[in-house]
Write a protein that holds these residues in place. Structure first.
Motif, mmCIF file in Angstrom:
data_model
loop_
_atom_site.group_PDB
_atom_site.id
_atom_site.type_symbol
_atom_site.label_atom_id
_atom_site.label_comp_id
_atom_site.label_asym_id
_atom_site.label_seq_id
_atom_site.Cartn_x
_atom_site.Cartn_y
_atom_site.Cartn_z
ATOM 1 N N LEU A 134 13.203 8.426 1.454
ATOM 2 C CA LEU A 134 13.263 8.759 2.681
ATOM 3 C C LEU A 134 12.463 8.671 3.317
ATOM 4 O O LEU A 134 11.837 7.820 4.109
ATOM 5 C CB LEU A 134 14.392 10.192 2.828
ATOM 6 C CG LEU A 134 14.634 10.366 4.335
ATOM 7 C CD1 LEU A 134 15.491 9.356 4.876
ATOM 8 C CD2 LEU A 134 15.064 11.536 4.833
ATOM 9 N N GLY A 135 10.999 9.337 2.511
ATOM 10 C CA GLY A 135 9.754 9.619 3.399
ATOM 11 C C GLY A 135 9.291 8.489 3.176
ATOM 12 O O GLY A 135 8.422 7.816 4.312
ATOM 13 N N TRP A 136 9.113 7.751 2.643
ATOM 14 C CA TRP A 136 8.348 6.197 2.192
ATOM 15 C C TRP A 136 9.283 5.384 3.605
ATOM 16 O O TRP A 136 8.659 4.298 4.544
ATOM 17 C CB TRP A 136 8.492 5.707 0.768
ATOM 18 C CG TRP A 136 8.423 4.223 1.160
ATOM 19 C CD1 TRP A 136 7.372 3.632 0.975
ATOM 20 C CD2 TRP A 136 8.976 2.941 1.482
ATOM 21 N NE1 TRP A 136 6.830 2.461 1.378
ATOM 22 C CE2 TRP A 136 8.204 1.863 1.321
ATOM 23 C CE3 TRP A 136 10.627 2.778 2.080
ATOM 24 C CZ2 TRP A 136 8.336 1.023 1.649
ATOM 25 C CZ3 TRP A 136 10.470 1.416 2.182
ATOM 26 C CH2 TRP A 136 9.835 0.195 2.096
ATOM 27 N N GLY A 137 10.605 5.625 3.608
ATOM 28 C CA GLY A 137 11.248 4.386 3.834
ATOM 29 C C GLY A 137 10.523 4.918 6.035
ATOM 30 O O GLY A 137 10.014 3.468 6.789
ATOM 31 N N ALA A 172 18.290 13.518 -8.691
ATOM 32 C CA ALA A 172 18.346 12.031 -7.131
ATOM 33 C C ALA A 172 17.877 12.286 -6.190
ATOM 34 O O ALA A 172 17.065 11.498 -5.372
ATOM 35 C CB ALA A 172 19.888 12.166 -7.817
ATOM 36 N N PHE A 173 18.401 13.895 -5.953
ATOM 37 C CA PHE A 173 17.864 14.321 -4.071
ATOM 38 C C PHE A 173 16.713 14.686 -4.166
ATOM 39 O O PHE A 173 16.468 13.583 -2.707
ATOM 40 C CB PHE A 173 18.807 15.983 -3.913
ATOM 41 C CG PHE A 173 18.064 16.216 -2.862
ATOM 42 C CD1 PHE A 173 19.086 16.046 -1.437
ATOM 43 C CD2 PHE A 173 17.772 17.770 -2.576
ATOM 44 C CE1 PHE A 173 18.846 16.455 -0.797
ATOM 45 C CE2 PHE A 173 16.877 17.510 -1.135
ATOM 46 C CZ PHE A 173 17.882 16.915 -0.536
ATOM 47 N N ALA A 174 15.629 14.475 -5.247
ATOM 48 C CA ALA A 174 14.014 14.227 -4.959
ATOM 49 C C ALA A 174 13.726 13.313 -5.169
ATOM 50 O O ALA A 174 12.744 12.741 -3.647
ATOM 51 C CB ALA A 174 13.403 15.422 -6.088
ATOM 52 N N ASN A 175 13.679 12.079 -5.799
ATOM 53 C CA ASN A 175 13.744 10.885 -5.230
ATOM 54 C C ASN A 175 14.357 10.166 -4.315
ATOM 55 O O ASN A 175 13.503 9.683 -3.750
ATOM 56 C CB ASN A 175 14.211 10.237 -6.319
ATOM 57 C CG ASN A 175 13.521 10.260 -7.831
ATOM 58 O OD1 ASN A 175 13.316 11.290 -8.916
ATOM 59 N ND2 ASN A 175 13.221 8.616 -8.276
ATOM 60 N N TYR A 176 15.304 10.824 -3.676
ATOM 61 C CA TYR A 176 15.857 10.350 -2.250
ATOM 62 C C TYR A 176 14.828 10.892 -1.282
ATOM 63 O O TYR A 176 15.008 10.105 0.138
ATOM 64 C CB TYR A 176 17.562 11.108 -2.070
ATOM 65 C CG TYR A 176 17.530 11.138 -0.624
ATOM 66 C CD1 TYR A 176 17.972 9.740 -0.349
ATOM 67 C CD2 TYR A 176 18.027 12.468 -0.090
ATOM 68 C CE1 TYR A 176 18.835 10.204 1.216
ATOM 69 C CE2 TYR A 176 18.756 12.077 1.552
ATOM 70 C CZ TYR A 176 18.598 10.768 1.918
ATOM 71 O OH TYR A 176 18.954 11.196 3.268
ATOM 72 N N LYS A 187 1.137 -1.111 -0.438
ATOM 73 C CA LYS A 187 -0.125 0.242 0.155
ATOM 74 C C LYS A 187 1.238 1.307 -0.093
ATOM 75 O O LYS A 187 0.841 2.474 -0.049
ATOM 76 C CB LYS A 187 -1.135 -0.187 1.319
ATOM 77 C CG LYS A 187 -1.802 -0.912 1.107
ATOM 78 C CD LYS A 187 -2.787 -0.929 2.476
ATOM 79 C CE LYS A 187 -3.776 -2.186 1.969
ATOM 80 N NZ LYS A 187 -5.469 -2.075 3.808
ATOM 81 N N THR A 188 1.759 0.764 0.865
ATOM 82 C CA THR A 188 3.127 2.248 0.712
ATOM 83 C C THR A 188 3.786 3.072 -0.760
ATOM 84 O O THR A 188 4.282 3.582 -1.054
ATOM 85 C CB THR A 188 3.725 2.612 2.289
ATOM 86 O OG1 THR A 188 4.307 1.251 2.260
ATOM 87 C CG2 THR A 188 2.916 2.755 3.611
#
Length: 386
Positions: A153-156, A145-149, A33-34
């Motif tokens: 990070l938020g998902w983690g 790449a920083f935006a994806n990071y 889901k996440t």
């Protein structure tokens, strides 16, 4: 009152096949889901931005976002497996979200742009698709790449929070059920302390009647004892019964004692209609009745009336046992009445905590009074509701 132990394993997650369990070894519903939710939101947000902005200022296409999302879902799954492996330790989880996630974000942007740029170079593709100078393309690459990071990070953080919350719920349910099972076992142990003591006294009375050649009374007493023990030991196996059922048990007990003291023992029972179905611990009155017989009836030659009442008093159940006479705390403890009262207090404490009480003392009219105060039956294990 039977207590069922809820298993400690994660029974909050849906049941899955062994194949999917190998792919998602823990919290499959949370992970799916996440992961899907975050990257679906990424596509929707960027498409809204593309729609609202003019084509000249926003050159990314739906193709770009779909490819990015697909690759990112795969990369996020790798991050998920890393967190499953090391997420039980906070320091290791923070380390995973810091160092490996940076390389995962770089990999996502690199693979996406490599696919879209083929056969041209990545920097040439970025420069052409975004109308920027070639020397600015590398900076744009690292910004993406920083935006994806940040998204990874938020998902983690979201995954760890939800997974730890579930683990806490499982541990809490398991702990509370263990405590409930322990309390139930303690209650039954305390309850079963009563029966051997009563049986010893009852059989002693049968023996005395036989010695006195009162065979008819002895036979009647044996029948009453059998009926009483059947009721006590096999009453649906319940440790919690209604006031009316408890009173019926105590009436049987007093009928047994009347065989021993036919001219001295009388009893009365009063129950308010609104408390007949109130749930109480089984045999909670037994030690009080035994004390009334042992110290009120057996030690005197005059008739004694034992009165048992159950009324509602300020949203609490009030159980009272009274008998003629006076009691001295020092003498009574020396004669052995402390065990039965301690048994009652332990059972009340085990089931209700400080919400229940046992009060004993002398009344104004030459009577001994013992009172049990029990809170509303909704207080029973109320701290276990989740």
């Amino acid at each position: 009152m039977a207590s069922q132990l809820i298993p400690a394993p994660d029974n909050l997650s849906p049941k899955i096949s062994p194949f999917w369990h190998r792919i998602f070894p823990a919290n499959i519903d949370i992970a799916l889901k996440t992961i899907l939710g975050v990257w679906a939101a990424y596509i929707v947000a960027n498409m809204l931005r593309a729609t609202l902005w003019s084509p000249q200022s926003h050159n990314h296409s739906l193709e770009y976002y779909i490819i990015t999302a697909v690759i990112s879902i795969t990369v996020t799954w790798f991050l998920y497996r890393l967190l499953v492996w090391g997420g039980k330790h906070l320091t290791l989880a923070v380390l995973i979200l810091t160092v490996p996630t940076i390389f995962l974000a770089l990999t996502t942007v690199y693979v996406t742009n490599s696919i879209l740029a083929y056969p041209a170079s990545i920097l040439d593709y970025i420069s052409a698709s975004h109308n920027i100078a070639h020397d600015e393309a590398l900076s744009f690459f690292f910004d993406a790449a920083f935006a994806n990071y940040l998204i990874l990070l938020g998902w983690g953080g979201l995954y760890l929070a939800m997974a730890n919350n579930r683990n806490s719920q499982i541990a809490l349910v398991h702990s509370r059920n263990l405590e409930r099972l322990t309390r139930g076992s303690e209650m039954r142990a305390l309850r079963y302390q009563i029966s051997p003591h009563f049986l010893f006294n009852a059989l002693n009375s049968v023996s005395c009647l036989i010695i006195d050649k009162q065979n008819g009374s002895a036979e009647r007493l044996i029948d009453l004892i059998a009926d009483y023990m059947r009721s006590v030991l096999y009453f649906n196996g319940d440790d919690i019964i209604t006031v009316e059922q408890e009173m019926a048990q105590q009436i049987r007990y007093l009928e047994i004692e009347q065989v021993r003291f036919p001219s001295r023992l009388k009893f009365e029972v009063h129950i308010d209609d609104d408390v007949r179905d109130w749930k109480i611990p089984s045999l909670i009155l037994q030690p009080l009745i035994e004390n009334a017989v042992k110290h009120g009836v057996a030690r005197t030659s005059v008739p004694v009336c034992i009165t048992i009442s159950a009324i509602k008093d300020h949203n609490r159940l009030k159980l009272t046992v009274t008998n003629s006479g006076r009691v001295s705390p020092i003498i009574s403890m020396a004669k052995g009445t402390g065990t039965g009262l301690a048994n009652i207090r332990e059972r009340l404490e085990t089931l209700y905590g400080p919400s229940a009480a046992l009060l004993t003392g002398n009344g104004l009219e030459d009577v001994v009074i013992a009172t049990i105060l029990i809170p509303d039956e909704g207080q029973i294990f109320k701290d276990y509701s989740l």
